[in-house]
Enzyme design. Structure first.
Site, PDB file in Angstrom:
ATOM      1  N   LYS A  52       1.230   8.033 -14.431  1.00 22.27           N
ATOM      2  CA  LYS A  52       1.626   8.071 -15.858  1.00 22.27           C
ATOM      3  C   LYS A  52       0.702   9.033 -16.615  1.00 22.27           C
ATOM      4  CE  LYS A  52      -1.184   3.999 -16.774  1.00 22.27           C
ATOM      5  NZ  LYS A  52      -1.430   2.891 -17.683  1.00 22.27           N
ATOM      6  N   ARG A 151       0.075  -8.728 -22.324  1.00 24.63           N
ATOM      7  CA  ARG A 151       0.582  -7.468 -22.856  1.00 24.63           C
ATOM      8  C   ARG A 151       2.074  -7.389 -22.550  1.00 24.63           C
ATOM      9  NH1 ARG A 151      -2.114  -1.887 -20.634  1.00 24.63           N
ATOM     10  NH2 ARG A 151      -0.928  -2.440 -18.773  1.00 24.63           N
ATOM     11  N   HIS A 180      -0.524  -7.585 -13.815  1.00 20.54           N
ATOM     12  CA  HIS A 180      -1.593  -6.609 -14.057  1.00 20.54           C
ATOM     13  C   HIS A 180      -2.878  -7.378 -14.339  1.00 20.54           C
ATOM     14  CE1 HIS A 180      -3.268  -2.746 -14.764  1.00 20.54           C
ATOM     15  NE2 HIS A 180      -3.363  -2.836 -16.071  1.00 20.54           N
ATOM     16  N   ARG A 236      -1.694  -0.492  -6.512  1.00 21.54           N
ATOM     17  CA  ARG A 236      -1.140   0.350  -7.584  1.00 21.54           C
ATOM     18  C   ARG A 236      -2.274   1.034  -8.350  1.00 21.54           C
ATOM     19  NH1 ARG A 236       1.206  -3.914 -10.564  1.00 21.54           N
ATOM     20  NH2 ARG A 236      -0.424  -3.556 -12.077  1.00 21.54           N
ATOM     21  N   TYR A 277     -20.608  23.734 -38.104  1.00 18.72           N
ATOM     22  CA  TYR A 277     -20.363  22.931 -39.302  1.00 18.72           C
ATOM     23  C   TYR A 277     -21.483  21.926 -39.576  1.00 18.72           C
ATOM     24  CZ  TYR A 277     -15.559  24.615 -39.003  1.00 18.72           C
ATOM     25  OH  TYR A 277     -14.440  25.393 -38.951  1.00 18.72           O
ATOM     26  N   CYS A 324     -16.435  22.353 -32.441  1.00 27.59           N
ATOM     27  CA  CYS A 324     -15.356  22.727 -33.365  1.00 27.59           C
ATOM     28  C   CYS A 324     -13.993  22.515 -32.699  1.00 27.59           C
ATOM     29  CB  CYS A 324     -15.488  24.193 -33.777  1.00 27.59           C
ATOM     30  SG  CYS A 324     -17.105  24.618 -34.420  1.00 27.59           S
ATOM     31  N   MET A 325     -12.942  22.776 -33.449  1.00 32.33           N
ATOM     32  CA  MET A 325     -11.596  22.587 -32.905  1.00 32.33           C
ATOM     33  C   MET A 325     -11.342  23.494 -31.696  1.00 32.33           C
ATOM     34  SD  MET A 325      -7.920  22.941 -34.839  1.00 32.33           S
ATOM     35  CE  MET A 325      -8.243  21.742 -36.098  1.00 32.33           C
ATOM     36  N   ASP A 326     -11.817  24.745 -31.804  1.00 38.42           N
ATOM     37  CA  ASP A 326     -11.503  25.724 -30.753  1.00 38.42           C
ATOM     38  C   ASP A 326     -12.735  26.261 -30.044  1.00 38.42           C
ATOM     39  OD1 ASP A 326      -8.756  25.869 -31.880  1.00 38.42           O
ATOM     40  OD2 ASP A 326      -9.859  26.780 -33.539  1.00 38.42           O
TER      41      ASP A 326
END
Ligand SMILES: Cc1ncc(COP(=O)(O)O)c(C=O)c1O
Length: 398
Positions: A52, A151, A180, A236, A277, A324-326
């Site tokens: 998954k 769950r 589970h 599993r 930043y 930072c983001m990038d």
């Protein structure tokens, strides 16, 4: 000279990967890990690989093709119907279990794509029966029971009523039963032992109603390694396939993801100069800094700010200033003139004799191991590193 339209068409049809940032996926490692798990559980126990969330960020399609190609698994398990359909569209023919239990109206799609749903809701049983009737088939399902995770799954006190309804829906056939485990990795075994005892009682209740599931499964990675009683007819695991978890000493797992980039810029700064930043880091003296084209939008957690290291030339280099983001900045002062723009940087995985593990990053960031590989975002290309002859490859494939 190429005309602009020609160039545009060319770019439109090509894979554009300008940045050196990528996640290298070692498919051989995943196949190896599956074999190690098989050996640990023994010949009588099947292996259902949990793939998954895009195989925990590794890329579900190539991972599943590799696993089935090598006969390393008996089935794979996804969470979402969409994930199962994606695998079918990619040509996967082996059994696909859909564990997520959220089927809102997708019962026909489940059957049309030959997916095996895990059910614990009578509404789903009836909806599957209706879809099965319209196709003139029987729906094969796995029944999930709740033994303590609270769950998904039929609770013990509701099981008699659930089972009493089943004879009225002969279009639905229970071919598997599962639960589970919530605490298989806990130091104290008691919670797992309790869950397994409840599971036994519920399996007995099924049998007393004439239901004998062909496949019974309960064990995630931790239970696979720590509770033989939880193996039943199949295990599993997810995490262990990708090299995570805490295997026993006789099991050797190989990490399957390496997150790499390259130095985009180098700059020399003076004592007191601030970085990124909020000026969270200032140079204590003259320092050489490297800017890396990878940031939190790629899944390198911002929570690693001020508390992480990457590998350059096989040596650890601290991350400085806010991630930072990038982009991320690292201190490479100790590498002197050996370091150059374009040098490879490893943020997860090994380089030379050094290694940064997902466990290390998770513990530094206050996350769990799973979040590190799952968090590598979709803008990071996954490059499958294929070494074995069976794939006919010797280098990279994507
Ligand atoms: C129902 C179910 N089974 C198995 C697994 C695999 O767990 P692990 O990755 O710990 O092996 C998961 C993952 O969360 C799960 O949700």
């Amino acid at each position: 000279m190429a005309r602009l339209e020609e160039l545009t068409a060319e770019i439109g049809s090509a894979r554009i990967e300008v940045r050196p940032t990528r996640a290298e996926i070692d498919l051989d490692a995943i196949v190896h890990n599956a074999k190690e798990i098989r050996q640990w559980v023994g010949a009588g126990v099947g292996l259902c690989a949990v793939v998954k969330a895009d195989a925990y960020g590794h890329g579900a399609v190539p991972v599943v093709h590799a696993l089935f190609h090598h006969g390393s698994v008996d089935a794979v398990a996804v969470s979402l119907v969409e994930e199962g359909i994606e695998l079918r569209r990619a040509g996967v023919r082996g059994p696909i279990l859909v564990m997520g239990g959220v089927y809102t109206g997708a019962h026909r799609e489940i059957l049309a794509s030959d997916l095996t749903p895990v059910i614990s809701d009578l509404g789903d049983v009836h909806a599957l029966a209706a879809a099965a009737s319209s196709f003139g088939v029987r729906a094969k399902v796995h029944l999930k029971v709740d033994t303590g995770m609270a769950r998904l799954g039929v609770r013990e006190e509701n099981l008699p009523a659930f089972l009493a309804e089943l004879p009225r829906v002969p279009q639905v056939e229970i071919v598997g039963a599962c639960t589970h485990l919530a605490s298989a990795d806990a130091e104290d075994n008691l919670a797992t032992e309790d869950q397994l005892a409840r599971f036994e009682r519920m399996l007995l209740a099924l049998r007393s109603e004439g239901i004998f599931p062909l496949v019974v499964h309960a064990a995630n990675t931790a239970a696979t390694f720590r509770f033989r009683a939880a193996h039943y007819s199949a295990v599993r695991p997810g995490l262990a396939l990708y090299g995570g978890g805490l295997p026993p000493s006789s099991v050797t797992l190989r990490p399957a993801m390496r997150l790499v980039s390259a130095i985009a810029q180098l700059r020399d700064v003076r004592e007191g100069d601030a970085v990124s930043y909020g000026a969270l880091w200032r140079a204590k003296g003259r320092a050489r800094l490297a800017t890396l084209p990878i940031g939190y939008a790629d899944g390198y957690p911002r929570r690693l700010t001020g508390n992480s290291e990457v590998l350059v030339l096989g040596r650890r280099c601290p991350v400085v200033g806010a991630i930072c983001m990038d982009m991320t900045v690292v201190d490479v002062t100790h590498l002197g003139d050996q370091v150059h723009v374009g040098d490879q940087v490893v943020l997860l995985g090994s380089q030379g004799n050094e290694r940064v593990t997902a466990e290390e990053l998770a513990s530094r960031a206050g996350l769990i191991e799973y979040e590190i590989t799952c968090g590598v975002s979709k803008r990071v290309p996954r490059v499958a590193v294929v070494r074995s002859q069976a794939f006919g490859g010797s280098g990279e494939a994507s």
